[in-house]
Design a protein around this motif. Structure first.
Motif, PDB file in Angstrom:
ATOM      1  N   SER A   1       2.403   1.669  -3.433  1.00 51.09           N
ATOM      2  CA  SER A   1       1.400   2.116  -4.401  1.00 51.09           C
ATOM      3  C   SER A   1       1.138   3.609  -4.270  1.00 51.09           C
ATOM      4  O   SER A   1       1.098   4.337  -5.268  1.00 51.09           O
ATOM      5  CB  SER A   1       0.097   1.346  -4.204  1.00 51.09           C
ATOM      6  OG  SER A   1       0.280  -0.013  -4.447  1.00 51.09           O
ATOM      7  N   TYR A   2       0.938   4.073  -3.036  1.00 52.03           N
ATOM      8  CA  TYR A   2       0.704   5.500  -2.819  1.00 52.03           C
ATOM      9  C   TYR A   2       1.915   6.331  -3.217  1.00 52.03           C
ATOM     10  O   TYR A   2       1.777   7.426  -3.773  1.00 52.03           O
ATOM     11  CB  TYR A   2       0.333   5.783  -1.366  1.00 52.03           C
ATOM     12  CG  TYR A   2      -1.055   5.352  -0.997  1.00 52.03           C
ATOM     13  CD1 TYR A   2      -2.127   5.535  -1.867  1.00 52.03           C
ATOM     14  CD2 TYR A   2      -1.314   4.755   0.227  1.00 52.03           C
ATOM     15  CE1 TYR A   2      -3.406   5.131  -1.529  1.00 52.03           C
ATOM     16  CE2 TYR A   2      -2.593   4.357   0.573  1.00 52.03           C
ATOM     17  CZ  TYR A   2      -3.636   4.551  -0.307  1.00 52.03           C
ATOM     18  OH  TYR A   2      -4.896   4.154   0.033  1.00 52.03           O
ATOM     19  N   SER A   3       3.105   5.817  -2.969  1.00 56.18           N
ATOM     20  CA  SER A   3       4.318   6.531  -3.358  1.00 56.18           C
ATOM     21  C   SER A   3       4.427   6.644  -4.878  1.00 56.18           C
ATOM     22  O   SER A   3       4.803   7.696  -5.404  1.00 56.18           O
ATOM     23  CB  SER A   3       5.552   5.821  -2.817  1.00 56.18           C
ATOM     24  OG  SER A   3       5.535   5.816  -1.411  1.00 56.18           O
ATOM     25  N   ALA A   4       4.092   5.571  -5.584  1.00 53.34           N
ATOM     26  CA  ALA A   4       4.149   5.594  -7.044  1.00 53.34           C
ATOM     27  C   ALA A   4       3.139   6.583  -7.612  1.00 53.34           C
ATOM     28  O   ALA A   4       3.456   7.353  -8.525  1.00 53.34           O
ATOM     29  CB  ALA A   4       3.897   4.197  -7.610  1.00 53.34           C
ATOM     30  N   VAL A   5       1.927   6.588  -7.082  1.00 53.18           N
ATOM     31  CA  VAL A   5       0.903   7.527  -7.542  1.00 53.18           C
ATOM     32  C   VAL A   5       1.343   8.959  -7.254  1.00 53.18           C
ATOM     33  O   VAL A   5       1.187   9.852  -8.092  1.00 53.18           O
ATOM     34  CB  VAL A   5      -0.461   7.211  -6.887  1.00 53.18           C
ATOM     35  CG1 VAL A   5      -1.456   8.328  -7.139  1.00 53.18           C
ATOM     36  CG2 VAL A   5      -0.990   5.892  -7.400  1.00 53.18           C
ATOM     37  N   GLY A   6       1.917   9.183  -6.087  1.00 46.08           N
ATOM     38  CA  GLY A   6       2.407  10.518  -5.743  1.00 46.08           C
ATOM     39  C   GLY A   6       3.523  10.974  -6.668  1.00 46.08           C
ATOM     40  O   GLY A   6       3.556  12.134  -7.090  1.00 46.08           O
TER      41      GLY A   6
ATOM     42  N   VAL B   1       4.050   9.966  -9.785  1.00 51.06           N
ATOM     43  CA  VAL B   1       3.482  10.233 -11.108  1.00 51.06           C
ATOM     44  C   VAL B   1       2.777  11.583 -11.122  1.00 51.06           C
ATOM     45  O   VAL B   1       2.931  12.371 -12.065  1.00 51.06           O
ATOM     46  CB  VAL B   1       2.523   9.098 -11.529  1.00 51.06           C
ATOM     47  CG1 VAL B   1       1.711   9.482 -12.751  1.00 51.06           C
ATOM     48  CG2 VAL B   1       3.310   7.823 -11.798  1.00 51.06           C
ATOM     49  N   ALA B   2       2.016  11.889 -10.074  1.00 51.70           N
ATOM     50  CA  ALA B   2       1.323  13.180 -10.004  1.00 51.70           C
ATOM     51  C   ALA B   2       2.333  14.323  -9.943  1.00 51.70           C
ATOM     52  O   ALA B   2       2.173  15.341 -10.630  1.00 51.70           O
ATOM     53  CB  ALA B   2       0.399  13.215  -8.792  1.00 51.70           C
TER      54      ALA B   2
ATOM     55  N   LYS C   1       0.828  -1.199   0.000  1.00 48.52           N
ATOM     56  CA  LYS C   1       0.000   0.000   0.000  1.00 48.52           C
ATOM     57  C   LYS C   1       0.868   1.257   0.000  1.00 48.52           C
ATOM     58  O   LYS C   1       0.601   2.207  -0.733  1.00 48.52           O
ATOM     59  CB  LYS C   1      -0.911   0.006   1.230  1.00 48.52           C
ATOM     60  CG  LYS C   1      -1.965   1.088   1.205  1.00 48.52           C
ATOM     61  CD  LYS C   1      -2.830   1.081   2.459  1.00 48.52           C
ATOM     62  CE  LYS C   1      -3.761  -0.083   2.432  1.00 48.52           C
ATOM     63  NZ  LYS C   1      -4.758  -0.048   3.528  1.00 48.52           N
TER      64      LYS C   1
END
Length: 52
Positions: free
Chosen positions: A8-13, A15-16, A5
């Motif tokens: 995943s949040y780190s990857a989304v952050g 990318v944003a 988790k």
């Protein structure tokens, strides 16, 4: 499960952050990925057509 988790949040952050700070580079990365998919699909189509 907790590590997945967080990653995943780190990857989304990331990318944003990349999208908002360097939109030109992000567009080039997406275009490059799409070109790769197109080339792979074209190669597979040629391979299948040569089997007949």
């Amino acid at each position: 499960m907790q590590v997945k988790k967080v990653l995943s949040y780190s990857a989304v952050g990331f990318v944003a952050f990349f999208l908002f700070t360097r939109p030109d580079d992000a567009a080039k990365a997406v275009r490059g990925a799409m070109d790769t998919v197109y080339t792979a699909a074209d190669s597979l189509a040629q391979f299948v057509s040569h089997l007949s």
